[in-house]
Design a protein around this motif. Structure first.
Motif: not given
Length: 309
Positions: A4-10, A233-234
């Motif tokens: 997982p990377a920080q600052g991305l949508p779940a 954006v999701t």
């Protein structure tokens, strides 16, 4: 491996366009029954938004002339949004008669493409869409506004951000619920994507209402998608197997492949709800019926035997 990377949508909602945008450029007409099975298989793979067809005049897109026969074959699909493209009020009438509850209109950020695709100026096309959107909203139908040529145009070159923002804002002001930013000829780069998204936010278009639609002409579709995700954006448009292009923009190559997108999102720990194995099998199945291998790198990697000559 999931890192997982920080600052991305779940989670990300994939707006699957393979059955419409992907197939519309095929020279050989795909049988209606194959299209219906394709959409069923996509739904079974876990995709929750599948653009089904287009109610354009058959003269302009012969591949989608069977919209009235296809749409009823999808009645048994539950829990999946099945939006359809409508070009004008006549198209809306046809879609509503079949019970469609999600539609999309297709605008251009440039005058050249508006002329080529709609035979109208940009403002004339917005005028044509106004009653379509108004009537759809009266019927409580969800409306998506596609905006093409957001980053570059084959006739006009690079498209200024302010020009895109003006047309995008106009689409939203008509009453669209959602906006899809199209990199129709695949020339966008990540900083350009971030700049456009920031400019739209400044003009009052929320990130939550924005989807992105990248083509992979220069191999930048995933990089551009990641830039959009970092902005918040999701909703991401993609086409199973990487099918598609644009019949009115000859330099447009395939859409971002859904499998390539899912592979990246899974690696980032972002939930899509999509079963990559079933999706890959679906693209292999369709490729066999189209008589050529899938252009998706992920499909090729996961199903190497299906691509042997």
């Amino acid at each position: 491996m999931v890192v997982p990377a920080q600052g991305l949508p779940a989670s990300v909602r994939i707006h699957e366009v393979g059955a419409r945008d992907g197939l519309q450029n095929e020279k050989a007409v795909v049988p209606t029954e194959i299209k219906a099975e394709f959409i069923h298989r996509l739904a079974e793979a876990g995709l929750t938004t599948i653009e089904a067809t287009s109610f354009v005049h058959p003269k302009w897109v012969p591949q989608l002339a069977d919209a009235e026969r296809l749409f009823p074959l999808l009645d048994d699909i539950e829990g999946v949004a099945l939006p359809v493209l409508v070009p004008n009020e006549r198209g809306l009438d046809r879609a509503l008669a079949l019970g469609a509850d999600r539609i999309a209109v297709f605008a251009s950020a440039t005058e050249s493409f508006a002329k080529a695709n709609l035979n109208r100026t940009v403002d004339e096309s917005l005028g044509m869409f106004a009653p379509v959107v108004a009537r759809a909203k009266e019927q409580r139908v969800h409306v998506r506004g596609y905006l093409s040529m957001c980053f570059g145009d084959p006739w006009e070159g690079a498209v200024p951000v302010h020009q895109v923002v003006r047309v995008a804002k106009s689409l939203m002001d008509l009453g669209c619920d959602e906006l899809s930013l199209g990199d129709t000829i695949g020339v966008a780069t990540p900083a350009h994507v971030r700049s456009l998204l920031a400019a739209l936010n400044e003009e009052g278009v929320p990130t939550s209402a924005i989807g992105v639609h990248f083509h992979d002409t220069y191999g930048q579709a995933l990089a551009n998608t990641l830039a959009a995700l970092q902005h918040g954006v999701t909703t991401v448009d993609a086409s199973a197997g990487g099918l598609g292009g644009c019949p009115y923009a000859k330099s447009a190559t395939g859409n971002l492949a859904t499998e390539d997108l899912v592979w990246m999102l899974q690696g980032l720990g972002i939930d899509t709800g999509v079963d990559l194995g079933r999706l890959t099998a679906t693209s292999v199945w369709l490729a066999e019926r189209l008589g050529r291998p899938s252009p998706s790198r992920t499909v090729r990697a996961l199903s190497p035997d299906s691509h042997k000559e």
